[in-house]
Design an enzyme around this catalytic site. Structure first.
Site, short mmCIF file in Angstrom:
data_model
loop_
_atom_site.label_atom_id
_atom_site.label_comp_id
_atom_site.label_asym_id
_atom_site.label_seq_id
_atom_site.Cartn_x
_atom_site.Cartn_y
_atom_site.Cartn_z
N SER A 64 0.77 -1.30 0.05
CA SER A 64 -0.10 -0.10 0.10
C SER A 64 0.83 1.31 -0.07
O SER A 64 1.55 1.39 -0.81
CB SER A 64 -1.16 0.01 1.22
OG SER A 64 -1.92 1.11 1.38
N ASP A 195 -3.72 11.60 -15.73
CA ASP A 195 -2.84 10.55 -15.13
C ASP A 195 -2.56 10.53 -13.47
O ASP A 195 -3.45 10.79 -13.07
CB ASP A 195 -1.34 11.57 -15.51
CG ASP A 195 -0.92 12.64 -14.71
OD1 ASP A 195 -1.66 13.27 -14.09
OD2 ASP A 195 0.22 13.19 -14.77
N ASP A 197 -1.29 11.81 -11.00
CA ASP A 197 -1.62 12.64 -9.93
C ASP A 197 -2.53 13.65 -10.52
O ASP A 197 -2.86 14.97 -9.80
CB ASP A 197 -0.34 13.42 -9.73
CG ASP A 197 0.55 13.97 -10.66
OD1 ASP A 197 0.12 13.66 -11.86
OD2 ASP A 197 1.46 14.71 -10.47
N ASP A 199 -3.02 15.98 -13.10
CA ASP A 199 -2.80 17.13 -13.37
C ASP A 199 -2.62 17.03 -15.06
O ASP A 199 -2.27 18.11 -15.63
CB ASP A 199 -1.49 17.61 -12.84
CG ASP A 199 -0.11 17.11 -13.24
OD1 ASP A 199 -0.23 15.96 -13.85
OD2 ASP A 199 0.80 17.69 -12.76
N GLU A 289 0.48 21.12 -22.86
CA GLU A 289 1.33 20.55 -23.62
C GLU A 289 0.45 19.48 -24.13
O GLU A 289 -0.66 19.18 -23.70
CB GLU A 289 2.20 19.64 -22.29
CG GLU A 289 3.02 20.71 -21.61
CD GLU A 289 4.28 19.90 -20.91
OE1 GLU A 289 5.36 20.06 -20.99
OE2 GLU A 289 3.66 19.24 -19.96
N ASN A 291 0.67 16.58 -23.99
CA ASN A 291 0.19 15.20 -23.22
C ASN A 291 -1.10 15.68 -22.37
O ASN A 291 -1.10 15.10 -21.23
CB ASN A 291 1.55 14.76 -22.55
CG ASN A 291 2.34 15.98 -21.47
OD1 ASN A 291 1.68 16.65 -21.06
ND2 ASN A 291 3.54 15.97 -21.38
N ARG A 415 15.84 16.50 -27.75
CA ARG A 415 16.27 17.15 -26.57
C ARG A 415 16.45 16.23 -25.46
O ARG A 415 15.85 15.18 -25.34
CB ARG A 415 15.23 18.23 -26.23
CG ARG A 415 13.71 17.54 -26.07
CD ARG A 415 12.65 18.70 -25.67
NE ARG A 415 12.86 18.59 -23.88
CZ ARG A 415 12.18 17.77 -23.39
NH1 ARG A 415 11.75 16.57 -23.39
NH2 ARG A 415 12.48 18.05 -21.83
N SER A 417 15.72 14.65 -21.87
CA SER A 417 14.55 14.59 -21.10
C SER A 417 14.98 15.08 -19.51
O SER A 417 16.28 15.16 -19.36
CB SER A 417 14.30 13.23 -20.84
OG SER A 417 13.36 12.88 -19.65
N ARG A 424 15.09 12.46 -25.84
CA ARG A 424 13.83 12.22 -26.54
C ARG A 424 14.04 12.80 -28.13
O ARG A 424 14.51 13.76 -28.13
CB ARG A 424 12.77 13.32 -26.08
CG ARG A 424 12.44 12.54 -24.71
CD ARG A 424 10.84 13.03 -24.26
NE ARG A 424 10.85 12.79 -22.54
CZ ARG A 424 10.68 11.85 -22.01
NH1 ARG A 424 10.72 10.59 -22.88
NH2 ARG A 424 10.48 11.70 -20.64
P1 NG1 Z 1 10.71 15.03 -20.20
O1 NG1 Z 1 11.09 13.99 -19.70
O2 NG1 Z 1 11.49 16.32 -19.67
O3 NG1 Z 1 10.36 15.12 -21.75
C1 NG1 Z 1 8.18 15.06 -19.48
C2 NG1 Z 1 7.12 15.54 -20.56
C3 NG1 Z 1 6.92 16.83 -20.04
C4 NG1 Z 1 6.37 17.17 -18.73
C5 NG1 Z 1 7.31 16.63 -17.78
C6 NG1 Z 1 6.96 16.51 -16.35
C7 NG1 Z 1 6.82 14.88 -22.91
C8 NG1 Z 1 7.47 14.98 -24.10
N1 NG1 Z 1 7.58 15.20 -21.95
O4 NG1 Z 1 9.09 15.92 -19.52
O5 NG1 Z 1 5.96 17.63 -21.07
O6 NG1 Z 1 4.86 16.78 -18.56
O7 NG1 Z 1 7.58 14.93 -18.19
O8 NG1 Z 1 5.76 15.75 -15.90
O9 NG1 Z 1 5.63 14.63 -22.73
ZN ZN Z 2 1.03 14.33 -13.71
#
Ligand code: NG1
Ligand code: ZN
EC number: 5.4.2.3
Length: 461
Positions: A64, A195, A197, A199, A289, A291, A415, A417, A424
Protein backbone atom coordinates in the site's frame (compact mmCIF):
# COMPACT_ATOMS: atom_id res chain seq x y z
CA UNK A 1 1.23 -34.19 -1.88
CA UNK A 2 4.91 -34.80 -2.36
CA UNK A 3 6.48 -33.39 0.79
CA UNK A 4 10.02 -33.82 -0.48
CA UNK A 5 9.31 -31.71 -3.53
CA UNK A 6 7.82 -29.00 -1.32
CA UNK A 7 10.87 -29.04 0.92
CA UNK A 8 13.17 -28.86 -2.08
CA UNK A 9 11.35 -25.89 -3.57
CA UNK A 10 11.00 -24.19 -0.23
CA UNK A 11 14.79 -24.14 0.01
CA UNK A 12 14.81 -22.07 -3.19
CA UNK A 13 12.73 -19.50 -1.29
CA UNK A 14 14.65 -19.92 1.92
CA UNK A 15 13.61 -18.09 5.05
CA UNK A 16 16.25 -15.83 6.60
CA UNK A 17 16.93 -17.58 9.92
CA UNK A 18 15.33 -15.98 12.98
CA UNK A 19 13.11 -13.57 11.01
CA UNK A 20 9.72 -13.24 12.74
CA UNK A 21 6.76 -11.55 11.10
CA UNK A 22 3.13 -11.15 12.09
CA UNK A 23 0.07 -11.41 9.83
CA UNK A 24 -1.46 -8.09 10.85
CA UNK A 25 -4.41 -6.05 9.65
CA UNK A 26 -2.73 -5.57 6.29
CA UNK A 27 -1.23 -9.06 6.01
CA UNK A 28 2.56 -9.25 6.12
CA UNK A 29 4.57 -6.12 5.51
CA UNK A 30 8.29 -5.54 5.68
CA UNK A 31 11.31 -4.87 3.47
CA UNK A 32 10.76 -6.54 0.10
CA UNK A 33 14.13 -8.29 0.32
CA UNK A 34 12.88 -10.29 3.33
CA UNK A 35 9.65 -11.48 1.79
CA UNK A 36 10.51 -14.14 -0.78
CA UNK A 37 9.87 -17.08 1.58
CA UNK A 38 6.66 -15.46 2.85
CA UNK A 39 5.34 -15.15 -0.69
CA UNK A 40 6.12 -18.79 -1.52
CA UNK A 41 4.47 -19.96 1.69
CA UNK A 42 1.41 -17.75 1.17
CA UNK A 43 1.07 -19.43 -2.23
CA UNK A 44 0.99 -22.78 -0.38
CA UNK A 45 -1.45 -21.50 2.22
CA UNK A 46 -3.79 -20.01 -0.40
CA UNK A 47 -4.02 -23.45 -2.03
CA UNK A 48 -4.89 -25.09 1.32
CA UNK A 49 -7.51 -22.43 2.05
CA UNK A 50 -8.93 -22.85 -1.45
CA UNK A 51 -9.17 -26.64 -1.02
CA UNK A 52 -10.79 -26.25 2.38
CA UNK A 53 -13.39 -23.70 1.29
CA UNK A 54 -13.79 -25.22 -2.19
CA UNK A 55 -13.50 -21.65 -3.46
CA UNK A 56 -11.17 -19.29 -5.25
CA UNK A 57 -8.77 -17.47 -2.92
CA UNK A 58 -6.96 -14.23 -3.68
CA UNK A 59 -3.37 -13.22 -2.99
CA UNK A 60 -2.44 -9.55 -3.24
CA UNK A 61 1.19 -8.45 -3.32
CA UNK A 62 1.33 -4.89 -2.05
CA UNK A 63 2.57 -2.71 0.78
CA UNK A 64 0.00 0.00 0.00
CA UNK A 65 1.35 3.41 1.07
CA UNK A 66 4.57 2.08 2.65
CA UNK A 67 7.89 3.22 1.17
CA UNK A 68 8.97 1.71 -2.13
CA UNK A 69 11.54 -0.65 -0.58
CA UNK A 70 8.79 -2.37 1.44
CA UNK A 71 6.34 -4.91 0.18
CA UNK A 72 3.69 -7.15 1.59
CA UNK A 73 1.08 -9.80 0.97
CA UNK A 74 -2.43 -10.55 2.06
CA UNK A 75 -4.93 -13.27 1.33
CA UNK A 76 -8.51 -12.71 0.26
CA UNK A 77 -11.21 -15.10 1.49
CA UNK A 78 -14.04 -16.54 -0.67
CA UNK A 79 -16.54 -13.70 -0.43
CA UNK A 80 -13.86 -11.11 -1.08
CA UNK A 81 -13.31 -10.46 2.62
CA UNK A 82 -10.16 -10.47 4.70
CA UNK A 83 -8.74 -13.84 5.71
CA UNK A 84 -10.52 -15.56 8.63
CA UNK A 85 -8.68 -14.95 11.96
CA UNK A 86 -7.88 -18.64 12.54
CA UNK A 87 -6.11 -18.71 9.16
CA UNK A 88 -4.24 -15.51 9.98
CA UNK A 89 -2.69 -17.54 12.80
CA UNK A 90 -1.79 -20.32 10.38
CA UNK A 91 -0.27 -17.70 8.06
CA UNK A 92 1.88 -16.36 10.88
CA UNK A 93 3.04 -19.86 11.95
CA UNK A 94 3.83 -20.87 8.38
CA UNK A 95 5.72 -17.65 7.58
CA UNK A 96 7.79 -17.91 10.75
CA UNK A 97 8.60 -21.65 10.62
CA UNK A 98 12.32 -22.19 10.18
CA UNK A 99 13.17 -24.10 7.01
CA UNK A 100 13.44 -27.49 8.78
CA UNK A 101 10.05 -27.03 10.51
CA UNK A 102 8.09 -25.87 7.48
CA UNK A 103 6.84 -29.35 6.49
CA UNK A 104 5.63 -30.07 10.01
CA UNK A 105 3.75 -26.75 10.27
CA UNK A 106 2.16 -27.32 6.88
CA UNK A 107 0.94 -30.79 7.86
CA UNK A 108 -0.31 -29.36 11.15
CA UNK A 109 -2.51 -26.87 9.28
CA UNK A 110 -3.82 -29.55 6.90
CA UNK A 111 -4.79 -31.77 9.82
CA UNK A 112 -6.26 -29.06 12.00
CA UNK A 113 -8.40 -27.67 9.20
CA UNK A 114 -9.23 -31.11 7.77
CA UNK A 115 -8.10 -30.03 4.30
CA UNK A 116 -8.96 -32.58 1.63
CA UNK A 117 -5.85 -32.63 -0.52
CA UNK A 118 -7.73 -34.27 -3.40
CA UNK A 119 -9.91 -31.18 -3.75
CA UNK A 120 -9.10 -28.77 -6.62
CA UNK A 121 -7.69 -25.36 -5.78
CA UNK A 122 -7.76 -22.03 -7.58
CA UNK A 123 -5.87 -18.89 -6.61
CA UNK A 124 -6.01 -15.43 -8.18
CA UNK A 125 -3.06 -13.09 -7.81
CA UNK A 126 -2.66 -9.34 -8.12
CA UNK A 127 0.16 -6.93 -7.45
CA UNK A 128 0.95 -3.24 -7.14
CA UNK A 129 3.46 -1.23 -9.18
CA UNK A 130 6.44 -1.54 -6.81
CA UNK A 131 9.58 -2.73 -8.62
CA UNK A 132 9.78 -5.76 -6.29
CA UNK A 133 6.18 -6.86 -6.77
CA UNK A 134 6.51 -8.80 -10.00
CA UNK A 135 9.25 -11.08 -8.71
CA UNK A 136 7.47 -11.60 -5.40
CA UNK A 137 4.22 -12.51 -7.13
CA UNK A 138 6.16 -15.19 -9.03
CA UNK A 139 7.21 -16.63 -5.70
CA UNK A 140 3.51 -16.83 -4.77
CA UNK A 141 2.87 -18.65 -8.05
CA UNK A 142 5.71 -21.10 -7.26
CA UNK A 143 3.98 -21.91 -3.99
CA UNK A 144 0.62 -22.37 -5.69
CA UNK A 145 1.93 -24.63 -8.45
CA UNK A 146 4.01 -26.79 -6.16
CA UNK A 147 0.81 -27.75 -4.33
CA UNK A 148 -0.82 -28.34 -7.73
CA UNK A 149 -3.16 -25.41 -7.41
CA UNK A 150 -4.36 -23.64 -10.51
CA UNK A 151 -4.05 -19.91 -10.72
CA UNK A 152 -4.75 -16.77 -12.68
CA UNK A 153 -2.25 -13.94 -12.43
CA UNK A 154 -4.02 -10.62 -13.01
CA UNK A 155 -0.74 -8.70 -12.90
CA UNK A 156 -1.22 -5.06 -11.95
CA UNK A 157 -4.44 -4.60 -10.04
CA UNK A 158 -5.78 -2.42 -7.26
CA UNK A 159 -6.40 -4.23 -3.99
CA UNK A 160 -10.19 -3.71 -4.10
CA UNK A 161 -10.23 -5.05 -7.67
CA UNK A 162 -8.69 -8.29 -6.46
CA UNK A 163 -11.27 -8.55 -3.64
CA UNK A 164 -13.97 -7.96 -6.25
CA UNK A 165 -12.59 -10.64 -8.58
CA UNK A 166 -12.61 -13.21 -5.79
CA UNK A 167 -16.19 -12.34 -4.83
CA UNK A 168 -17.40 -12.52 -8.44
CA UNK A 169 -15.66 -15.80 -9.16
CA UNK A 170 -17.12 -17.45 -6.05
CA UNK A 171 -20.70 -16.38 -6.71
CA UNK A 172 -20.75 -17.67 -10.30
CA UNK A 173 -20.93 -14.12 -11.59
CA UNK A 174 -24.04 -13.28 -9.54
CA UNK A 175 -22.31 -10.42 -7.78
CA UNK A 176 -20.82 -9.17 -11.03
CA UNK A 177 -18.65 -10.13 -13.97
CA UNK A 178 -15.05 -10.82 -12.98
CA UNK A 179 -13.44 -8.38 -15.40
CA UNK A 180 -10.95 -5.62 -14.62
CA UNK A 181 -11.85 -3.15 -17.59
CA UNK A 182 -14.87 -1.71 -15.55
CA UNK A 183 -15.46 0.51 -18.53
CA UNK A 184 -16.62 -0.69 -21.89
CA UNK A 185 -15.71 1.72 -24.66
CA UNK A 186 -18.76 1.81 -26.91
CA UNK A 187 -18.16 3.19 -30.37
CA UNK A 188 -18.17 6.98 -30.64
CA UNK A 189 -18.51 7.34 -26.87
CA UNK A 190 -16.59 10.21 -25.26
CA UNK A 191 -13.97 9.02 -22.73
CA UNK A 192 -11.21 10.77 -20.83
CA UNK A 193 -8.31 9.73 -18.63
CA UNK A 194 -6.17 11.48 -16.05
CA UNK A 195 -2.57 10.68 -15.19
CA UNK A 196 -1.59 9.38 -11.74
CA UNK A 197 -1.58 12.74 -9.97
CA UNK A 198 -4.50 14.16 -12.00
CA UNK A 199 -2.70 17.11 -13.53
CA UNK A 200 -2.98 15.82 -17.11
CA UNK A 201 -6.04 14.91 -19.13
CA UNK A 202 -6.65 13.41 -22.56
CA UNK A 203 -9.93 12.57 -24.28
CA UNK A 204 -10.42 9.69 -26.70
CA UNK A 205 -13.00 7.54 -28.46
CA UNK A 206 -13.24 4.55 -30.73
CA UNK A 207 -15.04 5.18 -34.01
CA UNK A 208 -17.59 2.91 -35.69
CA UNK A 209 -14.76 1.13 -37.56
CA UNK A 210 -12.97 0.41 -34.31
CA UNK A 211 -10.22 3.03 -34.83
CA UNK A 212 -8.92 4.72 -31.72
CA UNK A 213 -8.82 8.54 -31.74
CA UNK A 214 -6.75 10.45 -29.21
CA UNK A 215 -7.76 14.01 -28.43
CA UNK A 216 -4.75 15.50 -26.76
CA UNK A 217 -3.85 18.73 -25.00
CA UNK A 218 -3.47 20.52 -28.33
CA UNK A 219 -7.09 19.83 -29.22
CA UNK A 220 -8.26 20.75 -25.74
CA UNK A 221 -6.42 24.09 -26.09
CA UNK A 222 -8.05 24.58 -29.50
CA UNK A 223 -11.54 23.90 -28.17
CA UNK A 224 -11.06 26.23 -25.22
CA UNK A 225 -9.52 29.05 -27.23
CA UNK A 226 -12.19 28.96 -29.92
CA UNK A 227 -14.89 29.03 -27.24
CA UNK A 228 -13.34 31.93 -25.35
CA UNK A 229 -12.72 33.85 -28.56
CA UNK A 230 -16.36 33.41 -29.62
CA UNK A 231 -17.64 34.65 -26.26
CA UNK A 232 -15.38 37.71 -26.41
CA UNK A 233 -16.59 38.48 -29.92
CA UNK A 234 -20.20 38.23 -28.77
CA UNK A 235 -19.68 40.83 -26.09
CA UNK A 236 -17.45 42.93 -28.32
CA UNK A 237 -14.49 42.76 -25.97
CA UNK A 238 -11.07 42.75 -27.51
CA UNK A 239 -8.94 41.06 -24.88
CA UNK A 240 -5.55 39.83 -25.90
CA UNK A 241 -5.54 36.01 -26.23
CA UNK A 242 -2.41 33.91 -26.60
CA UNK A 243 -1.96 30.15 -26.89
CA UNK A 244 1.25 28.66 -25.51
CA UNK A 245 2.53 25.29 -26.71
CA UNK A 246 5.79 23.35 -26.73
CA UNK A 247 7.66 21.83 -29.66
CA UNK A 248 5.67 18.62 -29.05
CA UNK A 249 2.45 20.31 -30.19
CA UNK A 250 1.26 18.71 -33.37
CA UNK A 251 2.05 20.87 -36.40
CA UNK A 252 -1.60 20.70 -37.49
CA UNK A 253 -2.75 22.24 -34.22
CA UNK A 254 -0.35 25.17 -34.53
CA UNK A 255 -1.41 25.75 -38.12
CA UNK A 256 -5.11 25.57 -37.25
CA UNK A 257 -4.76 27.99 -34.34
CA UNK A 258 -2.75 30.50 -36.34
CA UNK A 259 -4.34 30.27 -39.75
CA UNK A 260 -7.96 29.33 -39.08
CA UNK A 261 -8.62 30.70 -35.63
CA UNK A 262 -6.24 33.59 -36.02
CA UNK A 263 -4.90 33.40 -32.49
CA UNK A 264 -1.21 33.98 -31.85
CA UNK A 265 0.70 30.86 -30.82
CA UNK A 266 3.94 30.84 -28.82
CA UNK A 267 6.35 27.99 -28.24
CA UNK A 268 8.29 27.51 -25.00
CA UNK A 269 10.61 24.88 -23.61
CA UNK A 270 9.01 21.67 -22.33
CA UNK A 271 7.71 21.79 -18.76
CA UNK A 272 4.66 23.57 -17.40
CA UNK A 273 6.67 26.22 -15.58
CA UNK A 274 7.81 27.62 -18.92
CA UNK A 275 4.33 27.54 -20.43
CA UNK A 276 2.73 29.03 -17.32
CA UNK A 277 5.22 31.86 -17.27
CA UNK A 278 4.63 32.75 -20.92
CA UNK A 279 0.83 32.53 -20.53
CA UNK A 280 1.00 35.21 -17.84
CA UNK A 281 1.89 37.75 -20.53
CA UNK A 282 -1.64 37.81 -21.99
CA UNK A 283 -5.08 38.96 -20.88
CA UNK A 284 -6.10 35.36 -21.49
CA UNK A 285 -3.22 32.90 -21.74
CA UNK A 286 -4.18 29.38 -22.78
CA UNK A 287 -1.40 26.86 -22.32
CA UNK A 288 -1.35 23.11 -22.90
CA UNK A 289 1.31 20.50 -23.50
CA UNK A 290 0.28 17.87 -26.03
CA UNK A 291 0.31 15.35 -23.17
CA UNK A 292 -2.61 17.09 -21.48
CA UNK A 293 -0.91 19.36 -18.91
CA UNK A 294 -2.47 22.78 -19.02
CA UNK A 295 -4.89 25.46 -17.97
CA UNK A 296 -5.97 29.01 -18.77
CA UNK A 297 -4.76 32.14 -17.00
CA UNK A 298 -6.76 35.37 -16.85
CA UNK A 299 -4.98 38.60 -16.03
CA UNK A 300 -6.41 40.70 -13.18
CA UNK A 301 -7.40 43.34 -15.73
CA UNK A 302 -9.27 40.79 -17.86
CA UNK A 303 -10.99 39.34 -14.82
CA UNK A 304 -12.17 42.76 -13.62
CA UNK A 305 -13.36 43.74 -17.07
CA UNK A 306 -15.38 40.55 -17.44
CA UNK A 307 -16.89 40.91 -13.97
CA UNK A 308 -17.85 44.47 -14.74
CA UNK A 309 -19.42 43.52 -18.07
CA UNK A 310 -21.42 40.76 -16.36
CA UNK A 311 -23.01 43.54 -14.30
CA UNK A 312 -23.31 46.25 -16.94
CA UNK A 313 -24.34 44.48 -20.11
CA UNK A 314 -27.90 43.52 -20.87
CA UNK A 315 -29.83 40.54 -22.15
CA UNK A 316 -27.85 38.00 -24.12
CA UNK A 317 -24.57 39.89 -23.81
CA UNK A 318 -24.92 39.88 -20.07
CA UNK A 319 -25.53 36.15 -20.16
CA UNK A 320 -22.39 35.64 -22.23
CA UNK A 321 -20.31 37.84 -19.91
CA UNK A 322 -21.68 35.87 -16.94
CA UNK A 323 -20.68 32.65 -18.67
CA UNK A 324 -17.16 33.98 -19.08
CA UNK A 325 -17.11 35.03 -15.44
CA UNK A 326 -18.14 31.54 -14.38
CA UNK A 327 -15.63 29.80 -16.59
CA UNK A 328 -12.82 31.81 -14.98
CA UNK A 329 -13.72 30.15 -11.69
CA UNK A 330 -13.90 26.72 -13.26
CA UNK A 331 -10.24 26.85 -14.28
CA UNK A 332 -7.55 26.17 -11.73
CA UNK A 333 -5.30 29.13 -12.40
CA UNK A 334 -2.59 27.86 -10.06
CA UNK A 335 -1.72 24.84 -12.21
CA UNK A 336 -3.03 22.44 -14.84
CA UNK A 337 -5.75 20.38 -13.18
CA UNK A 338 -7.31 17.39 -14.93
CA UNK A 339 -10.60 17.59 -13.03
CA UNK A 340 -11.14 21.27 -13.64
CA UNK A 341 -10.04 20.92 -17.29
CA UNK A 342 -12.54 18.09 -17.70
CA UNK A 343 -15.35 20.20 -16.25
CA UNK A 344 -14.47 23.09 -18.56
CA UNK A 345 -14.34 20.77 -21.58
CA UNK A 346 -17.62 19.11 -20.69
CA UNK A 347 -19.25 22.51 -20.23
CA UNK A 348 -17.99 23.76 -23.60
CA UNK A 349 -19.06 20.62 -25.46
CA UNK A 350 -22.52 20.84 -23.88
CA UNK A 351 -22.93 24.58 -24.50
CA UNK A 352 -21.82 24.28 -28.11
CA UNK A 353 -23.69 21.02 -28.66
CA UNK A 354 -20.53 19.43 -30.03
CA UNK A 355 -19.96 15.69 -30.23
CA UNK A 356 -16.47 14.32 -29.65
CA UNK A 357 -16.26 13.48 -33.37
CA UNK A 358 -17.06 17.05 -34.36
CA UNK A 359 -14.45 18.30 -31.92
CA UNK A 360 -11.90 15.82 -33.25
CA UNK A 361 -12.65 16.89 -36.83
CA UNK A 362 -11.48 20.48 -36.22
CA UNK A 363 -8.16 19.38 -37.70
CA UNK A 364 -6.31 16.13 -38.38
CA UNK A 365 -3.11 15.49 -36.47
CA UNK A 366 0.00 14.95 -38.55
CA UNK A 367 1.35 11.41 -38.04
CA UNK A 368 4.17 11.54 -35.51
CA UNK A 369 6.55 9.38 -33.53
CA UNK A 370 8.43 9.84 -30.27
CA UNK A 371 11.48 7.74 -29.45
CA UNK A 372 14.10 7.61 -26.72
CA UNK A 373 17.84 7.17 -27.23
CA UNK A 374 20.26 6.20 -24.47
CA UNK A 375 23.50 8.18 -24.44
CA UNK A 376 26.40 8.29 -21.98
CA UNK A 377 25.67 11.90 -20.98
CA UNK A 378 22.49 13.47 -22.27
CA UNK A 379 23.75 16.94 -21.29
CA UNK A 380 26.02 16.91 -24.35
CA UNK A 381 22.90 18.01 -26.19
CA UNK A 382 22.20 21.71 -25.83
CA UNK A 383 19.25 23.29 -27.54
CA UNK A 384 17.90 26.68 -28.50
CA UNK A 385 14.71 28.10 -30.09
CA UNK A 386 12.41 26.48 -27.48
CA UNK A 387 14.29 23.19 -27.86
CA UNK A 388 13.64 22.96 -31.58
CA UNK A 389 17.30 23.30 -32.61
CA UNK A 390 20.31 21.45 -31.23
CA UNK A 391 23.37 23.67 -30.74
CA UNK A 392 25.63 20.85 -29.61
CA UNK A 393 27.06 18.30 -30.32
CA UNK A 394 28.52 19.69 -33.52
CA UNK A 395 26.92 18.37 -36.67
CA UNK A 396 23.77 17.04 -35.05
CA UNK A 397 21.43 19.83 -36.16
CA UNK A 398 22.86 19.72 -39.68
CA UNK A 399 22.24 15.97 -39.77
CA UNK A 400 18.63 16.46 -38.57
CA UNK A 401 18.07 19.19 -41.17
CA UNK A 402 19.30 16.87 -43.91
CA UNK A 403 16.99 14.06 -42.78
CA UNK A 404 13.93 16.30 -42.39
CA UNK A 405 14.36 17.48 -46.00
CA UNK A 406 13.75 13.95 -47.27
CA UNK A 407 10.12 13.94 -46.09
CA UNK A 408 6.98 16.00 -46.74
CA UNK A 409 5.35 18.19 -44.06
CA UNK A 410 8.15 17.05 -41.81
CA UNK A 411 9.69 18.32 -38.64
CA UNK A 412 12.02 16.73 -36.08
CA UNK A 413 13.89 17.75 -32.97
CA UNK A 414 15.80 16.18 -30.12
CA UNK A 415 16.26 17.24 -26.51
CA UNK A 416 17.58 15.72 -23.27
CA UNK A 417 14.65 14.61 -21.09
CA UNK A 418 14.29 16.43 -17.80
CA UNK A 419 12.67 13.43 -16.09
CA UNK A 420 14.46 10.36 -17.53
CA UNK A 421 18.06 9.56 -18.42
CA UNK A 422 17.36 9.58 -22.16
CA UNK A 423 17.38 11.82 -25.19
CA UNK A 424 13.89 12.26 -26.64
CA UNK A 425 13.41 12.27 -30.38
CA UNK A 426 10.27 13.69 -31.99
CA UNK A 427 9.37 13.50 -35.66
CA UNK A 428 6.27 14.24 -37.67
CA UNK A 429 5.57 13.90 -41.37
CA UNK A 430 2.79 13.41 -43.90
CA UNK A 431 2.41 9.65 -43.24
CA UNK A 432 2.98 7.37 -40.27
CA UNK A 433 5.55 5.45 -42.26
CA UNK A 434 7.52 8.63 -42.94
CA UNK A 435 7.24 9.84 -39.34
CA UNK A 436 8.49 6.45 -38.11
CA UNK A 437 11.34 6.36 -40.55
CA UNK A 438 12.38 9.97 -39.86
CA UNK A 439 12.31 9.34 -36.10
CA UNK A 440 14.47 6.26 -36.59
CA UNK A 441 17.00 8.08 -38.76
CA UNK A 442 17.21 10.96 -36.28
CA UNK A 443 17.72 8.43 -33.45
CA UNK A 444 20.67 6.97 -35.35
CA UNK A 445 22.15 10.44 -35.78
CA UNK A 446 21.79 11.06 -32.02
CA UNK A 447 23.32 7.68 -31.26
CA UNK A 448 26.31 8.39 -33.51
CA UNK A 449 26.91 12.05 -32.71
CA UNK A 450 25.85 12.31 -29.07
CA UNK A 451 27.55 9.25 -27.57
CA UNK A 452 24.91 6.53 -27.80
CA UNK A 453 25.28 3.57 -25.42
CA UNK A 454 24.06 -0.03 -25.72
CA UNK A 455 22.41 -1.33 -28.84
CA UNK A 456 22.05 0.91 -31.88
CA UNK A 457 18.43 2.06 -32.37
CA UNK A 458 16.59 -0.51 -34.46
CA UNK A 459 13.90 0.29 -37.01
CA UNK A 460 10.32 -0.73 -36.21
CA UNK A 461 8.30 -0.01 -33.10
P1 NG1 B 1 10.63 15.30 -20.16
O1 NG1 B 1 11.04 13.96 -19.57
O2 NG1 B 1 11.55 16.43 -19.83
O3 NG1 B 1 10.37 15.14 -21.63
C1 NG1 B 1 8.04 14.98 -19.43
C2 NG1 B 1 7.06 15.50 -20.46
C3 NG1 B 1 6.83 16.98 -20.18
C4 NG1 B 1 6.35 17.21 -18.75
C5 NG1 B 1 7.31 16.53 -17.78
C6 NG1 B 1 6.83 16.58 -16.33
C7 NG1 B 1 6.87 14.93 -22.83
C8 NG1 B 1 7.57 14.80 -24.12
N1 NG1 B 1 7.61 15.36 -21.81
O4 NG1 B 1 9.22 15.73 -19.51
O5 NG1 B 1 5.89 17.47 -21.09
O6 NG1 B 1 5.02 16.79 -18.63
O7 NG1 B 1 7.51 15.15 -18.12
O8 NG1 B 1 5.84 15.68 -16.05
O9 NG1 B 1 5.67 14.64 -22.76
ZN1 ZN C 1 1.04 14.34 -13.58
Amino acid sequence: MDLDVITKYSALHAKPGGLILQYGTAGFRTKAEHLDHVMFRMGLLAVLRSKQTKSTIGVMVTASHNPEEDNGVKLVDPLGEMLAPSWEEHATCLANAEEQDMQRVLIGIIEKEAVNLQQDAFVVIGRDTRPSSEKLSHSVIDGVTILRGQFHDYGLLTTPQLHYMVYCRNTSGQYGKATIEGMEMKSNERCCSFDGDADRIVYYYRDADGHFHLIDGDKIATLISSFLKELLLEIGENLNIGVVQTAYANGSSTRYLEEVMKVPVYCTKTGVKHLHHKAQEFDIGIYFEANGHGTVLFSKVAEMKIKQLAKELEDNKRKVAKMLENIIDLFNQAAGDAISDMLVTEAILALKGLTIQQWDALYTDLPNRQLKVKVADRQVINTTDAERQAVTPPGLQEAINGLVKKYRLSRAFVRPSGTEDVVRVYAEADSQESADSLAHEVSLAVFQLAGGVGERPQPGF
